[in-house]
Write an enzyme that holds these catalytic residues in place. Structure first.
Site, PDB file in Angstrom:
ATOM      1  N   HIS A  85     -48.431  -0.992  -1.309  1.00 16.58           N
ATOM      2  CA  HIS A  85     -47.490  -1.608  -0.365  1.00 16.58           C
ATOM      3  C   HIS A  85     -48.158  -2.038   0.932  1.00 16.58           C
ATOM      4  CE1 HIS A  85     -47.643   2.663   0.597  1.00 16.58           C
ATOM      5  NE2 HIS A  85     -47.192   2.395   1.799  1.00 16.58           N
ATOM      6  N   GLU A 145     -61.429   5.514   5.269  1.00 16.28           N
ATOM      7  CA  GLU A 145     -60.580   5.097   4.160  1.00 16.28           C
ATOM      8  C   GLU A 145     -61.102   3.756   3.642  1.00 16.28           C
ATOM      9  OE1 GLU A 145     -56.240   7.033   4.988  1.00 16.28           O
ATOM     10  OE2 GLU A 145     -56.616   5.092   5.931  1.00 16.28           O
ATOM     11  N   ASN A 182     -60.108   5.551  11.608  1.00 14.17           N
ATOM     12  CA  ASN A 182     -59.041   5.849  12.564  1.00 14.17           C
ATOM     13  C   ASN A 182     -59.251   7.254  13.112  1.00 14.17           C
ATOM     14  OD1 ASN A 182     -56.734   5.468  14.087  1.00 14.17           O
ATOM     15  ND2 ASN A 182     -55.334   5.265  12.350  1.00 14.17           N
ATOM     16  N   ASP A 222     -53.232   5.018  15.697  1.00  8.48           N
ATOM     17  CA  ASP A 222     -53.248   3.670  16.280  1.00  8.48           C
ATOM     18  C   ASP A 222     -54.580   3.340  16.939  1.00  8.48           C
ATOM     19  OD1 ASP A 222     -50.604   3.365  15.440  1.00  8.48           O
ATOM     20  OD2 ASP A 222     -49.810   4.118  17.343  1.00  8.48           O
ATOM     21  N   LYS A 223     -55.672   3.850  16.381  1.00  4.26           N
ATOM     22  CA  LYS A 223     -57.001   3.573  16.931  1.00  4.26           C
ATOM     23  C   LYS A 223     -57.912   3.044  15.817  1.00  4.26           C
ATOM     24  CE  LYS A 223     -56.321   7.134  20.442  1.00  4.26           C
ATOM     25  NZ  LYS A 223     -55.836   6.149  21.439  1.00  4.26           N
ATOM     26  N   GLU A 224     -57.411   2.057  15.107  1.00  9.79           N
ATOM     27  CA  GLU A 224     -58.092   1.568  13.919  1.00  9.79           C
ATOM     28  C   GLU A 224     -59.235   0.611  14.243  1.00  9.79           C
ATOM     29  OE1 GLU A 224     -54.910   0.979  14.657  1.00  9.79           O
ATOM     30  OE2 GLU A 224     -53.575   1.754  13.103  1.00  9.79           O
ATOM     31  N   ARG A 237     -50.541  -6.791  19.612  1.00  8.26           N
ATOM     32  CA  ARG A 237     -50.026  -5.443  19.359  1.00  8.26           C
ATOM     33  C   ARG A 237     -49.793  -4.691  20.660  1.00  8.26           C
ATOM     34  NH1 ARG A 237     -53.506  -1.104  15.781  1.00  8.26           N
ATOM     35  NH2 ARG A 237     -52.038   0.641  15.808  1.00  8.26           N
ATOM     36  N   GLY A 293     -52.281  -6.452   3.275  1.00  9.52           N
ATOM     37  CA  GLY A 293     -50.966  -6.080   3.775  1.00  9.52           C
ATOM     38  C   GLY A 293     -49.930  -5.867   2.698  1.00  9.52           C
ATOM     39  N   GLU A 317     -56.926  14.135  13.157  1.00  6.52           N
ATOM     40  CA  GLU A 317     -57.476  13.559  11.930  1.00  6.52           C
ATOM     41  C   GLU A 317     -58.560  12.542  12.278  1.00  6.52           C
ATOM     42  OE1 GLU A 317     -55.800  11.015   8.077  1.00  6.52           O
ATOM     43  OE2 GLU A 317     -54.427  12.237   9.262  1.00  6.52           O
ATOM     44  N   HIS A 363     -61.730   1.309   6.550  1.00  2.31           N
ATOM     45  CA  HIS A 363     -60.737   1.540   7.600  1.00  2.31           C
ATOM     46  C   HIS A 363     -61.053   2.873   8.274  1.00  2.31           C
ATOM     47  CE1 HIS A 363     -56.498   1.471   9.193  1.00  2.31           C
ATOM     48  NE2 HIS A 363     -56.638   2.781   9.115  1.00  2.31           N
TER      49      HIS A 363
END
Length: 282
Positions: A197, A108, A123, A131-133, A272, A202, A104, A121
């Site tokens: 959410h 976004e 990715n 997890d490559k944002e 992270r 966040g 993908e 956003h």
């Protein structure tokens, strides 16, 4: 060199096959996509199929997908995002393969309260792992006018551009063990949906449903790519995007955008990744 009739015919067949494999869609929302969810909330707005809207209310969002799959390509569209209080909404334009180990490539747009900027956003997922944002605040209001967003995906790299300006490059680093989408064909998707959410601060800011329906517009959809058909894709490297890379000017422009407008980069998130950032970041 003079060609015989047989040689000329064979050359013609090869040319036609290549032309079919490397297809250019000068985009019609009537012909090239289907609105695959939303129960009437997605609509083509003009006879020529150049303008499409997606809407979101408390019952459902909406989305469309390309009729064709591609293994490498350049996909672009112009978008005008939800104006006003768009907190909790997500407007998207992305490539995705099916299955549980999908690939993908994401644009976004995370909505916000009135007067606060959208978060763009980006990715990249490979074999179901992302997890490559990288995230950006744009240098313009994306709700006032249409702006052009483009994903270029070739065997060497993925380039994200906004109005022709590169904002991100994700290189093929398989040689050092970093997965890269090279084997799974993808469709182009777009959607408008609710994610209160997590989407805005966040999840602290919730969707104000009194402002619904929320509507985003897409126009001038265009894809140039290697069409996947019958289990294979034959893609001659005769189009500029297939070998596209950023020259020194492109690198300078990208670094300028990142220094001024990037608000998150996974490569800098040591909390992270306490044992060290991913290898492609170094």
């Amino acid at each position: 060199m003079k060609l015989s009739c047989g040689t000329s015919f064979a050359f013609l067949i090869m040319f036609l096959f290549a032309a079919q494999s490397m297809h250019v869609y000068a985009g019609s929302f009537h012909k090239d996509v289907q609105i695959h969810w939303g129960d009437g909330r997605g609509k083509v707005r003009d006879r020529d199929g150049k303008l499409l809207s997606l809407s979101l209310d408390k019952s459902s969002g909406s989305g469309f997908q390309s009729n064709q799959e591609f293994l490498y390509g350049k996909a672009e569209v112009q978008m005008k995002l939800v104006p006003g209080n768009s907190a909790g909404t997500v407007t998207t334009f992305y490539l995705k393969s099916p299955g549980t180990t999908w690939d993908e490539i994401d644009f976004e747009f995370l909505g916000n309260l009135s007067g606060h900027p959208y978060t763009l956003h980006t990715n990249v997922y490979t074999k179901g792992s992302g997890d490559k944002e990288q995230q950006f605040h744009l240098w313009f209001d994306p709700t006032v006018n249409f702006h052009t967003y483009c994903i270029t995906w070739n065997p060497q790299r993925i380039i994200f551009t906004v109005d022709g300006i590169p904002i991100r490059e994700f290189k093929n680093s398989e040689s050092i063990g970093v997965p890269f989408p090279t084997k799974q064909p993808m469709r182009l998707y777009a959607s408008l949906w609710e994610a209160e959410h997590w989407a805005t601060r966040g999840g602290l800011e919730k969707t104000d449903w009194s402002k619904a329906p929320f509507t985003a517009f897409y126009r001038n959809y265009n894809v140039e790519g290697c069409v996947w058909a019958n289990g294979k894709s034959s893609c001659p490297a005769n189009s500029s995007w297939f070998t596209q890379q950023l020259d020194s000017n492109g690198q300078t422009r990208m670094k300028g955008v990142q220094s001024k407008y990037m608000v998150y980069n996974y490569c800098n998130d040591k909390r992270r990744f306490p044992r060290g950032v991913p290898v492609e970041c170094s």
